[in-house]
Motif scaffolding. Structure first.
Motif, PDB file in Angstrom:
ATOM      1  N   VAL A 183       0.755  -1.180   0.056  1.00  0.00           N
ATOM      2  CA  VAL A 183       0.008  -0.050   0.116  1.00  0.00           C
ATOM      3  C   VAL A 183       0.775   1.026  -0.088  1.00  0.00           C
ATOM      4  O   VAL A 183       1.816   1.461   0.879  1.00  0.00           O
ATOM      5  N   VAL A 184       0.797   1.932  -0.870  1.00  0.00           N
ATOM      6  CA  VAL A 184       1.647   3.261  -1.239  1.00  0.00           C
ATOM      7  C   VAL A 184       1.016   4.341  -1.134  1.00  0.00           C
ATOM      8  O   VAL A 184       1.668   5.517  -0.975  1.00  0.00           O
ATOM      9  N   GLY A 185      -0.252   4.495  -0.574  1.00  0.00           N
ATOM     10  CA  GLY A 185      -0.860   5.642  -0.521  1.00  0.00           C
ATOM     11  C   GLY A 185      -2.273   5.365  -0.024  1.00  0.00           C
ATOM     12  O   GLY A 185      -2.952   4.325  -0.334  1.00  0.00           O
ATOM     13  N   ALA A 186      -2.918   6.321   0.355  1.00  0.00           N
ATOM     14  CA  ALA A 186      -4.225   6.146   1.102  1.00  0.00           C
ATOM     15  C   ALA A 186      -5.056   7.648   0.965  1.00  0.00           C
ATOM     16  O   ALA A 186      -4.500   8.406   1.162  1.00  0.00           O
ATOM     17  N   ALA A 187      -6.223   7.403   0.902  1.00  0.00           N
ATOM     18  CA  ALA A 187      -7.432   8.535   1.042  1.00  0.00           C
ATOM     19  C   ALA A 187      -8.265   8.178   2.059  1.00  0.00           C
ATOM     20  O   ALA A 187      -9.144   7.194   2.162  1.00  0.00           O
ATOM     21  N   PRO A 292       2.167   8.581   1.697  1.00  0.00           N
ATOM     22  CA  PRO A 292       1.312   9.988   1.234  1.00  0.00           C
ATOM     23  C   PRO A 292      -0.085   9.618   1.408  1.00  0.00           C
ATOM     24  O   PRO A 292      -0.704   8.654   1.154  1.00  0.00           O
ATOM     25  N   THR A 293      -0.947  10.410   2.381  1.00  0.00           N
ATOM     26  CA  THR A 293      -2.254  10.092   2.603  1.00  0.00           C
ATOM     27  C   THR A 293      -3.085  11.503   2.201  1.00  0.00           C
ATOM     28  O   THR A 293      -2.460  12.708   2.419  1.00  0.00           O
ATOM     29  N   ARG A 349       1.619  11.709  -6.222  1.00  0.00           N
ATOM     30  CA  ARG A 349       2.523  11.665  -5.076  1.00  0.00           C
ATOM     31  C   ARG A 349       2.998  10.407  -4.480  1.00  0.00           C
ATOM     32  O   ARG A 349       4.214  10.187  -4.156  1.00  0.00           O
ATOM     33  N   ALA A 350       2.135   9.524  -4.642  1.00  0.00           N
ATOM     34  CA  ALA A 350       2.255   7.878  -4.082  1.00  0.00           C
ATOM     35  C   ALA A 350       3.104   7.226  -5.213  1.00  0.00           C
ATOM     36  O   ALA A 350       3.725   6.484  -4.641  1.00  0.00           O
TER      37      ALA A 350
END
Length: 370
Positions: A183-187, A292-293, A349-350
């Motif tokens: 998992v390289v990014g999250a929202a 990055p989130t 960004r991710a």
């Protein structure tokens, strides 16, 4: 950021709580909420011809969880795309809550990104299960099941709205080694790391009528249909009134979101309400701090007020906090372009080195016409 006076915010919250209590015996608050929505609905509907069932035509599959619950899954984009974005919807909703993201981002990202959507257990076309499993912790495990089957390899960005954001947090707490290796990014959209008892929804959760319905759903399921009206009359007005801000909103969008809410089984409604009250996934924040989130919410969200988002952002060094002025809890339906653009930015960004061509596509899209 749009500001609302504290006294005005508190007054509206108390009105919503009071209205929801009144509806336990009748239609007074229902009529009041309808009038309130009527003032905000557009006369000319920009989405009058919108096909809100795009996802129904996408590739479908079923992921079976470890405890045997079938989860309905839809996908768009090539299986060998460099990145997969997985969407987890919120309480009393379905994967269609991301309709506008599916429509816009599928076109914009093209073959660069595969998108995976699924209905949470007890919602939409997914199966129901024992009420004891209707917890945020279980939802995090369900997300791991979805990832294991649909994205066995390659980088992933997770997007969660409301309870779906709590699902992402739960996953991060239970599977920390996935961040950032997979998992390289999250929202986290209109969500919270801890229970929502301090929001107006918390006042509704303390209504004894809901506890009675919860008891019936668990121990007298054959009689639960008798309490459906009472439960929906208690929680319905708060969900409807808090879904959107004070800005004008498309009647078609309102109808679409209410259809999702109305189709939610009563046991799902009351059990996950309890789960939202007691959950605490704050231990996930140090894990999410590794990637990055994006944290986004409307400044008129009464279910998960922006204070919850601000608190999460303060603990996430790689996060971007976006407060959408005038928007309510269903911000991704109310202001889809704002959320879409923010998700595009998050993906950039991710995965800065993997999606160079994607960045070029975005620049081409926003370049002014001569």
């Amino acid at each position: 950021m749009s500001e609302r006076a504290p006294d005005e915010h508190h007054h509206r919250a108390r009105w919503l709580a009071g209205a929801a209590g009144l509806t336990a015996v009748g239609t007074v608050a229902g009529a009041s909420v309808a009038r309130s929505l009527g003032r905000r609905v557009l006369t000319e509907d920009p989405y009058a011809g919108e096909d809100f069932h795009l996802l129904d035509a996408d590739r479908s599959s079923v992921v079976t969880t470890a405890d045997g619950v079938p989860l309905a899954v839809r996908e768009v984009g090539p299986l060998d795309a460099p990145l997969t974005v997985v969407f987890a919807h919120g309480f009393c909703l379905q994967m269609g809550a991301f309709h506008f993201q599916r429509a816009r981002l599928a076109e914009q990202w093209g073959p660069q990104v595969r998108m995976v959507f699924y209905d949470q257990r007890g919602h939409g076309q997914s199966g129901t299960s024992d009420p004891d499993t209707y917890t945020v912790e279980q939802l995090g495990q369900d997300l791991e099941s979805v990832l294991a089957v649909t994205v066995p390899r390659g980088p992933v960005v997770l997007v969660g709205h409301s309870m779906g954001g709590m699902t992402v947090l739960s996953h991060a707490r239970q599977f920390p080694k996935r961040y950032p290796s997979r998992v390289v990014g999250a929202a986290l959209i209109a969500s919270a790391a801890e229970g929502v008892s301090r929001s107006p929804l918390g006042e509704i959760l303390r209504n004894p009528a809901l506890e009675a319905v919860r008891f019936a759903a668990r121990y007298a399921p054959k009689t639960v249909h008798r309490t459906r009206g009472a439960a929906r009359s208690v929680i319905g007005p708060i969900l409807r009134a808090a879904s959107y801000g004070d800005e004008k909103i498309s009647p078609s969008v309102v109808e679409f979101s209410e259809q999702m809410m109305h189709s939610t089984p009563i046991a799902t409604l009351v059990e996950f309400l309890h789960a939202l009250e007691v959950h605490d996934e704050s231990a996930a924040l140090p894990v999410l701090a590794r990637v990055p989130t994006l944290i986004a919410c409307g400044d008129r969200d009464l279910l998960t007020p922006m204070e919850y988002s601000e608190a999460m952002a303060a603990q996430l060094g790689k996060s971007e906090l976006m407060i959408v002025g005038g928007a309510g809890h269903l911000v991704q339906l109310e202001e889809p372009e704002v959320i879409d653009d923010a998700l595009v930015g998050l993906v950039q960004r991710a995965t800065p080195s993997k999606l160079v061509t994607l960045s070029r596509r975005v620049r081409d899209r926003v370049r002014p016409h001569d």
